[in-house]
Design a protein around this motif. Structure first.
Motif, mmCIF file in Angstrom:
data_model
loop_
_atom_site.group_PDB
_atom_site.id
_atom_site.type_symbol
_atom_site.label_atom_id
_atom_site.label_comp_id
_atom_site.label_asym_id
_atom_site.label_seq_id
_atom_site.Cartn_x
_atom_site.Cartn_y
_atom_site.Cartn_z
ATOM 1 N N SER A 115 0.850 -1.185 0.000
ATOM 2 C CA SER A 115 0.000 0.000 0.000
ATOM 3 C C SER A 115 0.888 1.238 0.000
ATOM 4 O O SER A 115 1.902 1.289 0.704
ATOM 5 N N LEU A 116 0.509 2.237 -0.792
ATOM 6 C CA LEU A 116 1.293 3.455 -0.908
ATOM 7 C C LEU A 116 0.504 4.644 -0.397
ATOM 8 O O LEU A 116 -0.715 4.713 -0.568
ATOM 9 N N GLY A 117 1.201 5.580 0.221
ATOM 10 C CA GLY A 117 0.565 6.804 0.676
ATOM 11 C C GLY A 117 0.441 7.807 -0.453
ATOM 12 O O GLY A 117 0.831 7.536 -1.596
ATOM 13 N N PRO A 118 -0.089 9.013 -0.197
ATOM 14 C CA PRO A 118 -0.234 10.026 -1.244
ATOM 15 C C PRO A 118 1.095 10.466 -1.840
ATOM 16 O O PRO A 118 1.133 11.005 -2.945
ATOM 17 N N ASP A 119 2.198 10.232 -1.111
ATOM 18 C CA ASP A 119 3.527 10.558 -1.635
ATOM 19 C C ASP A 119 4.141 9.382 -2.398
ATOM 20 O O ASP A 119 5.296 9.429 -2.811
ATOM 21 N N LEU A 120 3.361 8.305 -2.566
ATOM 22 C CA LEU A 120 3.753 7.079 -3.267
ATOM 23 C C LEU A 120 4.852 6.298 -2.547
ATOM 24 O O LEU A 120 5.523 5.459 -3.149
ATOM 25 N N ALA A 121 5.023 6.550 -1.267
ATOM 26 C CA ALA A 121 5.944 5.770 -0.451
ATOM 27 C C ALA A 121 5.179 4.633 0.209
ATOM 28 O O ALA A 121 4.006 4.797 0.592
ATOM 29 N N PRO A 122 5.787 3.455 0.369
ATOM 30 C CA PRO A 122 5.092 2.306 0.971
ATOM 31 C C PRO A 122 4.692 2.579 2.416
ATOM 32 O O PRO A 122 5.454 3.163 3.187
ATOM 33 N N THR A 123 3.481 2.154 2.762
ATOM 34 C CA THR A 123 3.000 2.288 4.138
ATOM 35 C C THR A 123 2.790 0.936 4.801
ATOM 36 O O THR A 123 2.851 0.828 6.023
ATOM 37 N N SER A 124 2.517 -0.097 4.015
ATOM 38 C CA SER A 124 2.336 -1.449 4.550
ATOM 39 C C SER A 124 2.451 -2.444 3.409
ATOM 40 O O SER A 124 2.437 -2.059 2.227
ATOM 41 N N SER A 125 2.563 -3.737 3.754
ATOM 42 C CA SER A 125 2.697 -4.767 2.733
ATOM 43 C C SER A 125 2.063 -6.052 3.217
ATOM 44 O O SER A 125 2.086 -6.350 4.417
ATOM 45 N N ALA A 126 1.478 -6.813 2.274
ATOM 46 C CA ALA A 126 0.865 -8.096 2.608
ATOM 47 C C ALA A 126 1.233 -9.115 1.537
ATOM 48 O O ALA A 126 1.358 -8.761 0.357
ATOM 49 N N PRO A 127 1.417 -10.389 1.913
ATOM 50 C CA PRO A 127 1.785 -11.412 0.924
ATOM 51 C C PRO A 127 0.717 -11.561 -0.155
ATOM 52 O O PRO A 127 -0.467 -11.346 0.088
ATOM 53 N N LEU A 128 1.165 -11.937 -1.352
ATOM 54 C CA LEU A 128 0.271 -12.126 -2.480
ATOM 55 C C LEU A 128 0.604 -13.463 -3.130
ATOM 56 O O LEU A 128 1.747 -13.700 -3.518
ATOM 57 N N ALA A 129 -0.392 -14.330 -3.234
ATOM 58 C CA ALA A 129 -0.172 -15.667 -3.805
ATOM 59 C C ALA A 129 -0.321 -15.627 -5.316
ATOM 60 O O ALA A 129 -1.275 -15.051 -5.837
ATOM 61 N N GLY A 130 0.625 -16.228 -6.032
ATOM 62 C CA GLY A 130 0.516 -16.333 -7.473
ATOM 63 C C GLY A 130 1.339 -15.290 -8.211
ATOM 64 O O GLY A 130 1.962 -14.404 -7.616
ATOM 65 N N LEU A 131 1.331 -15.394 -9.545
ATOM 66 C CA LEU A 131 2.077 -14.506 -10.425
ATOM 67 C C LEU A 131 1.235 -13.268 -10.722
ATOM 68 O O LEU A 131 0.132 -13.374 -11.246
ATOM 69 N N PRO A 132 1.718 -12.056 -10.410
ATOM 70 C CA PRO A 132 0.918 -10.836 -10.570
ATOM 71 C C PRO A 132 0.482 -10.591 -12.011
ATOM 72 O O PRO A 132 1.250 -10.816 -12.952
ATOM 73 N N SER A 133 -0.760 -10.130 -12.177
ATOM 74 C CA SER A 133 -1.280 -9.841 -13.497
ATOM 75 C C SER A 133 -1.917 -8.456 -13.567
ATOM 76 O O SER A 133 -1.596 -7.659 -14.440
ATOM 77 N N ARG A 134 -2.835 -8.139 -12.669
ATOM 78 C CA ARG A 134 -3.556 -6.864 -12.705
ATOM 79 C C ARG A 134 -3.651 -6.262 -11.305
ATOM 80 O O ARG A 134 -3.679 -6.981 -10.302
ATOM 81 N N ALA A 135 -3.753 -4.923 -11.244
ATOM 82 C CA ALA A 135 -3.962 -4.214 -9.984
ATOM 83 C C ALA A 135 -4.705 -2.922 -10.287
ATOM 84 O O ALA A 135 -4.334 -2.186 -11.210
ATOM 85 N N ARG A 136 -5.756 -2.654 -9.524
ATOM 86 C CA ARG A 136 -6.557 -1.445 -9.701
ATOM 87 C C ARG A 136 -7.050 -0.925 -8.353
ATOM 88 O O ARG A 136 -7.127 -1.668 -7.376
ATOM 89 N N MET A 137 -7.425 0.371 -8.336
ATOM 90 C CA MET A 137 -7.973 1.006 -7.142
ATOM 91 C C MET A 137 -9.198 1.820 -7.520
ATOM 92 O O MET A 137 -9.348 2.243 -8.671
ATOM 93 N N SER A 138 -10.071 2.048 -6.532
ATOM 94 C CA SER A 138 -11.169 2.988 -6.722
ATOM 95 C C SER A 138 -10.598 4.398 -6.639
ATOM 96 O O SER A 138 -9.477 4.613 -6.168
ATOM 97 N N VAL A 139 -11.361 5.381 -7.092
ATOM 98 C CA VAL A 139 -10.877 6.756 -7.157
ATOM 99 C C VAL A 139 -10.436 7.270 -5.792
ATOM 100 O O VAL A 139 -9.429 7.982 -5.671
ATOM 101 N N ASP A 140 -11.175 6.905 -4.730
ATOM 102 C CA ASP A 140 -10.815 7.383 -3.398
ATOM 103 C C ASP A 140 -9.770 6.508 -2.711
ATOM 104 O O ASP A 140 -9.369 6.778 -1.578
#
Length: 345
Positions: A115-140
């Motif tokens: 997870s990134l803050g408004p300055d695009l610096a990491p704030t936290s991290s969680a494990p992710l299973a599998g080979l990454p393909s897509r990532a999206r966020m809602s506007v807020d």
């Protein structure tokens, strides 16, 4: 095993090892040549870029900054870029937050979603299973979606399995495979080989669009986070992206009698149901991003000795015009039309 067979086996192993060594040296040489030929990129402080409308992406300039999160101003997308400290396989951002899918090194890499803050610096991290393909966020920035390959590594493959998860406020909801999905005829999709990927969110923090698939059939589905349901709207549409005004959905479309893994970009008017093929006729295997309500962004890899890099292209969403490069040496674009500082508490 006889001595003769042992000798033959040893010779085969030696030849295989030699071939591997030659291949590695060739790849390294090609990478060195490409890196030496890559242009020098001007840099600016991240805060300067985030102060106004900007584009966040994964840097594809070969060298020490390859793979790093980067950003440019929308006023000069081909100009100086700012670099973050994080390397990303996929990246997405809004004015208030961001998400970066990271990978560790090693023979068996592991992945995480940062997870990134408004300055695009990491704030936290969680494990992710599998080979990454897509990532999206809602506007807020409240909703985050990731898709990974659990088996296989391409949507063009004859057999693969995905895991798509929506996170609300940092809390994982169940895999979309467990949600209720209705087909165009009203029947439920219950096939054991069903898969889901490529989520895109509306501004209400409830409605989303995604791809559902079973066998060789894919559907564009509209879902509700609150109801945990999805309903198919049409077939042969993959990796949707909702326009800023919410009136159109763009996606990659399988054409009639398709060659596996060949797609054409298209845009669907959600009010009239009219579908428009875009002027980009090359095969695009990406989840497009809207630059504005009239144009789309997507990444395409280069060829030859530059096959490890890519560019972000732009094309009108009404089927007119000619595709053009917006940001060279880049992929995974995310448009942030508002300044990040405006969204800070």
């Amino acid at each position: 095993m006889t001595r003769g067979r042992i000798a033959v086996l040893g010779a085969v192993v030696a030849v295989c090892f030699a071939l591997v060594v030659v291949y590695v040296l060739q790849v390294r040489h090609a990478g060195s040549v490409s890196a030496a030929a890559a242009p020098t990129v001007s840099t600016v402080p991240m805060a300067d870029v985030l102060a106004g409308p900007h584009l966040v992406f994964r840097n594809a300039t070969l060298g020490a900054d390859y793979g790093k999160l980067a950003a440019v101003t929308l006023g000069d997308p081909g100009g100086a870029r700012a670099f973050g400290s994080t390397s990303c396989e996929r990246v997405y951002a809004t004015a208030s937050a961001g998400v970066c899918v990271t990978a560790s090194g090693g023979i068996a890499p592991t992945y995480a979603v940062a997870s990134l803050g408004p300055d695009l610096a990491p704030t936290s991290s969680a494990p992710l299973a599998g080979l990454p393909s897509r990532a999206r966020m809602s506007v807020d920035g409240r909703l985050v979606s990731t898709t990974t390959f659990i088996t296989g590594h391409s949507y063009a493959a004859s057999s693969f399995s995905t895991a798509t998860v929506i996170r609300v406020g940092g809390r994982d909801l169940p895999n979309l495979e467990t949600w209720t999905t209705y087909l165009p005829d009203g029947q439920r999709l219950v096939a054991a080989n069903r898969n889901f990927w490529g989520v895109t969110f509306a501004t209400d923090d409830d409605t989303f669009y995604a791809t559902a698939a079973s066998g060789t059939t894919t559907w564009l589905v509209r879902g509700s986070v609150k109801e945990r349901t999805m309903r198919a709207l049409r077939t042969d549409a993959e990796c949707p992206s909702l326009s800023p005004d919410g009136r159109h959905v763009a996606y990659k479309k399988r054409l009639a009698n398709p060659t596996p893994g060949v797609w054409r970009l298209a845009s669907l008017d959600l009010t009239t149901g009219a579908e428009t093929l875009l002027a980009e006729t090359r095969n695009v295997d990406d989840q497009v991003e809207w630059l504005d309500d009239a144009s789309l962004l997507y990444s395409l890899p280069r060829s030859g000795t530059e096959a490890t890099t890519s560019d972000v292209w732009r094309v009108p969403s009404d089927g007119s015009g000619t595709p053009s490069v917006l940001v060279p040496y880049a992929s995974s674009p995310a448009v942030v039309a508002a300044a990040a500082s405006a969204a800070r508490p």
